[in-house]
Design a protein around this motif. Structure first.
Motif, short mmCIF file in Angstrom:
data_model
loop_
_atom_site.label_atom_id
_atom_site.label_comp_id
_atom_site.label_asym_id
_atom_site.label_seq_id
_atom_site.Cartn_x
_atom_site.Cartn_y
_atom_site.Cartn_z
N GLU A 52 32.95 44.93 36.66
CA GLU A 52 34.38 44.93 36.97
C GLU A 52 35.10 46.22 36.56
OE1 GLU A 52 38.44 42.43 35.86
OE2 GLU A 52 36.52 41.41 36.00
N LYS A 68 37.03 48.99 39.04
CA LYS A 68 38.48 49.24 39.01
C LYS A 68 38.78 50.71 38.70
CE LYS A 68 39.65 45.57 36.43
NZ LYS A 68 40.43 44.48 35.81
N ILE A 73 38.89 52.36 41.92
CA ILE A 73 40.18 52.17 42.59
C ILE A 73 41.19 53.19 42.07
CG2 ILE A 73 42.11 50.59 42.94
CD1 ILE A 73 39.86 49.52 44.48
N ARG A 129 39.04 50.27 48.47
CA ARG A 129 38.26 49.03 48.57
C ARG A 129 36.83 49.33 48.13
NH1 ARG A 129 40.31 45.75 53.99
NH2 ARG A 129 42.55 46.10 53.65
N TYR A 152 33.04 47.48 46.44
CA TYR A 152 32.32 46.24 46.15
C TYR A 152 30.94 46.60 45.60
CZ TYR A 152 29.06 46.69 50.08
OH TYR A 152 28.06 47.11 50.92
N GLU A 164 30.95 41.38 43.64
CA GLU A 164 32.32 41.65 43.22
C GLU A 164 32.96 42.65 44.17
OE1 GLU A 164 33.29 42.66 39.25
OE2 GLU A 164 32.17 41.00 38.33
N TYR A 176 36.96 44.73 44.93
CA TYR A 176 38.32 45.05 44.48
C TYR A 176 39.05 45.70 45.64
CZ TYR A 176 36.48 43.63 40.11
OH TYR A 176 35.92 42.84 39.15
N GLU A 217 44.92 41.89 39.55
CA GLU A 217 44.47 42.67 38.41
C GLU A 217 45.64 43.16 37.56
OE1 GLU A 217 41.39 42.90 37.57
OE2 GLU A 217 40.50 42.08 39.40
N THR A 274 46.27 45.45 42.76
CA THR A 274 44.89 45.24 43.20
C THR A 274 44.49 43.79 43.01
OG1 THR A 274 44.25 47.52 42.65
CG2 THR A 274 42.47 45.93 42.79
N GLY A 283 41.07 41.38 42.60
CA GLY A 283 39.65 41.47 42.28
C GLY A 283 38.98 40.12 42.37
#
Length: 335
Positions: free
Chosen positions: A32, A36, A39, A45, A47, A70, A72, A243, A286, A288
């Protein structure tokens, strides 16, 4: 796969050692925080589909090593992700079966013989994936099931609330080992009274902030956050939230996690200074989302044990079987 900190989820990590760097490292429990940070770096975007490792118990739905997806998405929130989750999973079921219902046998498909010698027909659960899915508000549903009024959301972090929840757990024989933090007590009560309601896929929403250190505070409900968990057959299969992108709030949440860890909660997270620094540069709004792939496959294939959908699941060695040495001598040549 390895890092100096284990973050991005509430779980106990595996520890390994890097001989050359003379550092203890953690196998990741989630991708995670790194995603992020991407981002923040301008990839709107991102994954990943990959392996994560959590040093937890092994049972019918848990394996220490499992596959996770996952993603985001900048400028999305939990409500966008709930819609996407319904669309994705319902569409998958329709593609596989031609409809929106599947049958699951939680105790296996084969009949069993009872103590009286009579054959017991296997239980069947019919899972209906038709949209929209049922939504259970955590606090409101617990109030309804337990017949009590919970403290306001902005008071859930207080010692008084902790005692209130501890007394509730004892009254209803809900086990919660030490440390009996408010977050753990809420999790145990939810597992006892709400999760079993989620036979067909459903969402649990309205989580308190103290249970969700990486989720953004709720826009209209003080003390709560914008998070949902997806459940079916009483088991979680996905987790998502809007998020948290306020670096000051994030630091305070991490500090609260450190207090929980100091109290004995070995699943609490530490402070990731690199991630907080990234938030200071600016994380856009965002959403997630994360899903355990193996557990979803379990339910879609009518498998009662997660080992049935893993090629090499974790197993206890047979008695007397040779095992690897606990420590590999550093003088060995590199592989």
């Amino acid at each position: 796969m390895m890092g100096l900190l284990a973050g991005g989820a509430t779980a106990k990590p595996f520890v390994t050692h890097h001989n050359d760097l003379k550092l203890d490292l953690f196998l990741r429990i989630a991708p995670e925080l790194y995603l992020k940070e991407l981002i923040v770096g301008g990839l709107d975007r991102v994954y990943e589909i990959g392996r994560v490792f959590r040093n937890e118990g092994i049972d019918l739905t848990h394996n220490p090593e499992f596959s996770i997806c996952e993603f985001y998405m900048a400028y999305a929130d939990m409500y966008d992700l709930m819609d996407m989750t319904e669309s994705l999973v319902t569409g998958l079921v329709q593609h596989l079966t031609g409809g929106t219902k599947i049958t699951y046998h939680p105790d296996g498909k084969e009949p069993k013989i009872g103590p009286d010698g009579k054959e017991i027909t296997p239980r069947e659960l019919v899972l209906d994936f038709q949209r929209p899915w049922k939504r259970y508000d955590m606090i409101e549903t617990l109030e309804e099931k337990l017949g009590v009024k919970f403290p306001p959301g902005d008071q859930l972090h207080t010692p008084e609330t902790n005692k209130f929840l501890s007394d509730l757990a004892e009254k209803h024989n809900v086990e919660c080992g030490h440390p009996r933090t408010t977050a753990r007590l809420l999790d145990k009560l939810t597992g006892e009274f709400i999760e079993p309601l989620c036979v067909s896929p459903a969402f649990i929403v309205g989580h308190p902030q103290i249970m969700s250190p990486l989720a953004k505070y709720h826009r209209s409900r003080p003390g709560l956050c914008e998070r949902f968990e997806g459940f079916m057959c009483g088991k979680e299969f996905c987790n998502a939230y809007t998020e948290l992108n306020d670096p000051f709030d994030q630091r305070e949440r991490f500090e609260e996690q450190m207090r929980q860890k100091a109290a004995g909660d070995d699943e609490a997270q530490g402070i990731d200074e690199t991630f907080v620094n990234a938030l200071e540069h600016g994380l856009p709004p965002t959403g997630g989302w994360g899903m355990g792939i193996d557990r979803l496959v379990m339910f879609l294939t009518d498998s009662t044990n997660i080992k049935e959908v893993l090629l090499f699941p974790a197993m206890k060695p047979e008695a007397g079987a040779p095992t690897a040495p606990a420590v590999v001598p550093s003088s060995e040549p590199p592989h």
